[in-house]
Design an enzyme around this catalytic site. Structure first.
Site: not given
Ligand code: AMP
Length: 400
Positions: A7, A90, A179, A240, A383
């Site tokens: 990743n 990823r 996601h 955010r 993940e």
């Protein structure tokens, strides 16, 4: 099969070496401050943790250090690099081109570069990571696993915005969703936990972490999700904003004299829990402040829980029913109080939280009452394992 999962961020690289047969993590680590002074690799394997501070000017050097760590006789996890059957990367954005994971070839690399405009902060780093691995492991198949791919099953009514259609055609403006690897993983685990086929389930999966998204998963497919073209919409996140009336954006820019880049920075980095509470982007800090009487911290948490509950209700309507709500990621897995507050008022849907069972952190568990017709599940996301499994499946198919 031993799969190296990578990743790659712009200045960091996370890795795990996973044996997919036993779902076992053989080694994992993090390279930080790539190309910045004070570069550092932290490697864990065989119960040991080793750290090395050294010059790491670029991602190629970072991957070489990872490979050296994996081969170390003292703290490694491999005797030979030949044991690595595949590398799973990823990749944040697959645009509309990739609805599933894919074995990387020259054509895929070209398409990934074409998608880079859509995720300028992430895709270029992902591409650099892939190239560095190809250089060091030239004979090992490399697979790209996309954050967006799981959501490519959404119907146009869910992904087209109410803007002039040519913006979709010309610039690719649409809901992509993110996601996806996490939503896919927890959906699969939910089906196992419920002992029912995923193809028969209506799930709302709530990935609530520093970044958050909520997804309607019907019959194993994403049919709607709260993040969109970028990673701002939906519930509020650490920094955010979540949903904002677009009319407010040009108005703020005019009033405060902000450029597009400055406004973007505010929406991504200065809003959400941080912007509302004025305390922190970290849910633990905000919870602590709220418990100590800070009203804006309380308001930030109220908004997070309210918007999440609103999405759960909306997605139950979108799917025409609901079998289970799944909580995952840092907040979803760990915050007893936020889960509790989100579920208050969902009883009308048939979702009843058991407060005693809910008093748990980071473990796979059904926390609904026996008479709840909608199950409420906590499922820690993984993940990396999902990336390793997708990679092993694709490479296995190629070999057979
Ligand atoms: P993630 O992005 O998935 O790593 O999640 C990070 C978020 O999870 C941060 O806002 C953390 O404050 C939050 N988090 C982690 N542990 C807890 C906890 N025990 N209680 C509340 N929030 C937590």
């Amino acid at each position: 099969m031993k799969v190296l999962v990578i990743n790659c961020g712009s200045s960091s690289l996370k890795y795990q070496l996973i044996d997919t047969a036993g779902e076992q993590v053989l080694a994992k680590g993090l390279v930080e401050r790539i190309g910045i002074e004070g570069s550092l690799i932290t490697h864990r394997a065989r119960g040991q943790k080793v750290q090395q501070q050294t010059e790491i000017p670029d991602h190629k050097v970072a991957i070489k250090l990872v490979v050296d760590a994996l081969l170390s006789p003292d703290h490694g996890a491999l005797k030979s690099l030949d044991e690595i059957a595949a590398v799973g990367h990823r990749v944040v954005h697959g645009g509309e081109k990739f609805a599933d994971s894919v074995i990387i070839n020259d054509e895929v690399m070209t398409t990934l570069s074409d998608c880079a405009d859509l995720a300028p902060l992430h895709n270029p780093a992902n591409i650099i990571g892939i190239k560095a691995c190809q250089g060091l492991l030239p004979n090992v198949p490399q697979v790209a696993v996309f954050d967006t791919a799981f959501h490519q099953t959404m119907p146009p009514q869910a992904y087209i915005y109410g803007l002039p259609y040519e913006y979709y055609e010309q610039y690719g403006i649409r809901r992509y969703g993110f996601h996806g690897t996490s939503h896919k993983y927890v959906s699969q685990r939910a089906a196992k936990l419920l002992g029912r086929p995923l193809a028969d389930l209506k799930l709302v999966t709530c990935h609530l972490g520093n970044g958050s998204s909520i997804t309607a998963v019907k019959d194993g497919q994403s049919i709607d999700t709260s993040l969109g073209f970028g990673t701002i919409s939906g519930t509020i996140m650490g920094t955010r904003s979540g949903d904002v009336d677009p009319a407010a954006i040009p108005y703020i820019m005019e009033q405060a004299g902000l450029s597009a880049a400055e406004m973007n920075d505010i929406l991504y980095k200065k809003s959400g829990l941080l912007g509302i509470s004025g305390i922190s982007s970290d849910a633990r800090d905000v919870e602590e402040a709220a418990n100590n009487g800070n009203q804006r911290a309380r308001l930030a948490l109220d908004i997070l829980c309210y918007l999440t509950r609103k999405y759960i209700g909306a997605y139950a309507a979108a799917m025409g029913g609901l079998d289970a709500i799944v909580f995952t990621a840092g907040i979803g897995e760990n915050s007893v109080t936020i889960r509790n507050q989100i579920c208050q008022g969902l009883e009308f849907l048939g979702a009843k939280l058991d407060p005693t069972k809910n008093n748990t952190r980071g473990q796979e568990i059904d926390v609904s009452t026996p008479d709840s017709t909608v199950r409420i599940l906590i499922i820690p996301t993984n993940e990396e394992l999902m990336i390793a499994q997708d990679t092993a499946e694709l490479v296995g198919k190629k070999v057979n």
